[in-house]
Design an enzyme around this catalytic site. Structure first.
Site, PDB file in Angstrom:
ATOM      1  N   SER A  82       0.835  -1.200   0.000  1.00  0.00           N
ATOM      2  CA  SER A  82       0.000   0.000   0.000  1.00  0.00           C
ATOM      3  C   SER A  82       0.873   1.255   0.000  1.00  0.00           C
ATOM      4  O   SER A  82       1.707   1.427  -0.888  1.00  0.00           O
ATOM      5  CB  SER A  82      -0.963  -0.055   1.194  1.00  0.00           C
ATOM      6  OG  SER A  82      -2.000   0.886   1.066  1.00  0.00           O
ATOM      7  N   HIS A 231      -7.415  -5.850  -0.012  1.00  0.00           N
ATOM      8  CA  HIS A 231      -6.219  -5.019   0.120  1.00  0.00           C
ATOM      9  C   HIS A 231      -5.207  -5.611   1.092  1.00  0.00           C
ATOM     10  O   HIS A 231      -4.013  -5.378   0.969  1.00  0.00           O
ATOM     11  CB  HIS A 231      -6.646  -3.621   0.578  1.00  0.00           C
ATOM     12  CG  HIS A 231      -5.552  -2.605   0.526  1.00  0.00           C
ATOM     13  ND1 HIS A 231      -4.801  -2.374  -0.611  1.00  0.00           N
ATOM     14  CD2 HIS A 231      -5.085  -1.735   1.475  1.00  0.00           C
ATOM     15  CE1 HIS A 231      -3.913  -1.416  -0.367  1.00  0.00           C
ATOM     16  NE2 HIS A 231      -4.072  -1.020   0.890  1.00  0.00           N
TER      17      HIS A 231
END
Length: 254
Positions: A82, A231
């Site tokens: 991320s 994610h």
């Protein structure tokens, strides 16, 4: 920049995402440290690292350069998830000689629209002065419409202080610099060494529309999707994630 090092061999530096700390990729580290020196970092404004008033990707990349110099390393493999993936990409573009290979987990070299407003609202409205327990903090975040998994992750930043609780992270600094965090204000550079993008099959962070942006700056890219993950792919299917990362780094030792 605070870090923890384990194992011996070629260095691999692991970089967490927004609201995280060096423990986020600890499972991956335990796999890699059998063959590599693994350095897990707390990015500025996170964990035990220094609080900054201003942070953007060039300044965070420079902090990685400083870390390599502190460790007396000329280069290393970098793995970032991320926001940490953006830090690693920025370093690769600005200082390619220092990046042996690059692994980017579920992020693209693009600007994103704001998507953490609910999280920031839940964190800033936490009644820190009246807080008596972690369970009360969890209840507050759940009531702020934050899902259980995300709430538990965020509360890893909560620590006891003399007068109750405090945040390890620099929450004000993250809010102030959020436009830089979701942005991608980078020069038109190219990283021409091997890189590996891994995305979660159910995540919306790396989409087909991002392909051109990835290929433009990282032309030697290979990519993999881990189905059944979002994610947090490294936590949802760690065995697959760890194997893919390990195989890529093994293939590209300097």
């Amino acid at each position: 920049m605070h870090y923890v090092s384990s194992g011996e061999g070629q260095p691999v530096i692991l970089i967490h995402g927004l609201f995280g700390n060096l423990d986020n990729l600890k499972n991956l580290a335990s796999t890699l440290e059998e063959n590599y020196q693994v350095i897990r970092v707390d990015l500025p404004n996170h964990g035990k690292s220094e609080h900054w008033e201003f942070m953007d990707y060039p300044s965070l990349a420079k902090e990685c350069v400083n870390l390599l110099e502190e460790l007396n390393l000329s280069e290393a493999h970098f793995v970032g998830h991320s926001m940490g993936g953006k830090v690693a990409m920025a370093l690769a573009l600005l200082h390619p000689e220092m990046v042996t290979s690059l692994v980017v987990a579920d992020i693209a070299p693009v600007s994103y629209s704001p998507r953490h407003q609910k999280v920031f609202a839940g964190l800033t409205s936490m009644p820190m002065a009246e807080l008596t327990s972690r369970s009360a903090a969890l209840e507050h975040l759940i009531n702020a419409d934050i899902d259980l998994g995300t709430a538990q992750f965020l509360l890893k930043n909560l620590q006891r202080a003399d007068n109750g609780f405090e945040w390890k992270m620099n929450l004000d600094g993250l809010i102030e610099n959020y436009p830089h965090i979701i942005g991608w204000e980078m020069p038109d550079a190219v990283y021409s060494k091997p890189c590996f993008f891994i995305r979660g099959g159910e995540s919306e962070y790396v989409l087909a529309e991002h392909t051109n942006a990835i290929m433009k700056q990282f032309p030697k890219v290979t990519a993999k999707t881990i189905n059944g993950t979002g994610h947090w792919l490294h936590a949802q299917k760690p065995e697959i994630f760890n194997r893919l990362v390990g195989e890529f780094i093994d293939k590209h030792q300097s």
